[in-house]
Design an enzyme around this catalytic site. Sequence first.
Site, PDB file in Angstrom:
ATOM      1  CB  SER A 145      -0.852   0.009   1.273  1.00  0.00           C
ATOM      2  OG  SER A 145      -1.519   1.248   1.436  1.00  0.00           O
ATOM      3  CE1 TYR A 158      -4.286  -1.878   5.062  1.00  0.00           C
ATOM      4  CE2 TYR A 158      -3.418   0.291   4.501  1.00  0.00           C
ATOM      5  CZ  TYR A 158      -3.952  -0.929   4.110  1.00  0.00           C
ATOM      6  OH  TYR A 158      -4.160  -1.195   2.772  1.00  0.00           O
TER       7      TYR A 158
END
Length: 279
Positions: A145, A158
Site C-alpha cells: 500500500s 495498517y
Amino acid sequence: MESTGTVDDTFAGRTAIVTGGGSGIGAALAHRLAEHGAQVLVADLDPATAAKVAAEIGPAAISASGDAADDAVIAQLITTAESSFGPVDFYFANAGIGGGAGLDSTDAQWSAALEINTLAHIRAARLLVPGWLERGRGYFVSTASAAGLLTQLGSAPYSVSKHAAVGFAEWLSITYGDKGIGVSCVCPMGVDTALLHEGMIPENNAEAGRLAITAVKSAGVVLSAEEVADTVLAGVAAGEFLILPHPEVLQMYRNKGSDYDRWIRGMRRFQAALENPAS
Ligand SMILES: NC(=O)c1ccc[n+]([C@@H]2O[C@H](COP(=O)([O-])OP(=O)(O)OC[C@H]3O[C@@H](n4cnc5c(N)ncnc54)[C@H](O)[C@@H]3O)[C@@H](O)[C@H]2O)c1
C-alpha cells in the site's frame, strides 16, 4: 525473473495464485490474469466469493478457501494449483485487512494485521522460493500500500504491517532478483473496494476509521480495482519492483526522503485539517 515482454507474453499459459481473490483488487487481478491467458487459483478466506469469481472466469480458474497467512493453507494452495494447472509461476500475496486504529488497537488487532498483511507474504515466499530457485524462475507480487511507503493516518497497525510488507518485498528482490525470481510491490492509495468503505473501520474506534478513509480519499483519486489490476499486470510484465497505480505517490515518497522532518510536519497539518475541517 526480469519480465519485459508484453502482458500476454508474460501471463499466457502461466499459473497464478491470487490471495484475497474473492473481492476487490484480488478479484480484478484474477479476471485480468485469465483474460491474458493465465490459469488462476482464486483463494480467499470466504469460500463463496472465491468460488463466484472462479465461476465467472470459467475453466481457466479454480477456487480454494482458507487463511492465506496459515502455512498449511498456503501449502495446500500451491499443491492444488500445481495438480490442476502446473507449477506456480506467479503468487499474488494480495489478501489484506485494515485492522485497528491508534494506541487503542488491541493485541488481537495488531496480530491480525501483521499476520495477513505481512507474515502471510513471508510464509508464502518461504514455501515457494526453493522450488522457484530450482526451476530458475518464479514471481512474487506483494500488494502492500502507499501506507507502506508513507503512512496511514488513523491506523497504526495498517501503517506498520504495510511498511513491513514493503521491507520484505525489497529484501526478497535484492536477495533473489539475480537468481531468476521476480518481485513486485504494489503500493496504491485509494481503491474502490470493500476495504476502503467498511474494512478500515475498527469496531472499537469508528472515528479513527473514518479519519483513515477521509485521508485516503482526500489524498488522490480513488481508482477502480480493474484500473489497479491493469497497472499491476503491466508493471509485472515490465519487471518493475515498485508499482504505483497512483503515480503521484512517487513524488510524495521523494518528498519524505528528501526532508523527513518537513514531511512529518506536513502530515501533521494534513491530519489536523481533516480532524478540524473548519480551522
Ligand atoms: N482498497 C484500497 O484503497 C487499498 C489501497 C492500498 C492497498 N490495498 C490493499 O489491497 C489488498 C486487497 O484489498 P482490497 O482493497 O481489494 O479489499 P477487499 O476487502 O475488497 O479484498 C480483500 C480480500 O481479502 C480477503 N482476506 C482477508 N483476510 C484474509 C485471509 N486471512 N486469508 C485469505 N483471504 C483474506 C477478504 O475476504 C477479501 O476478499 C489488501 O492487501 C489491501 O491492504 C487496498
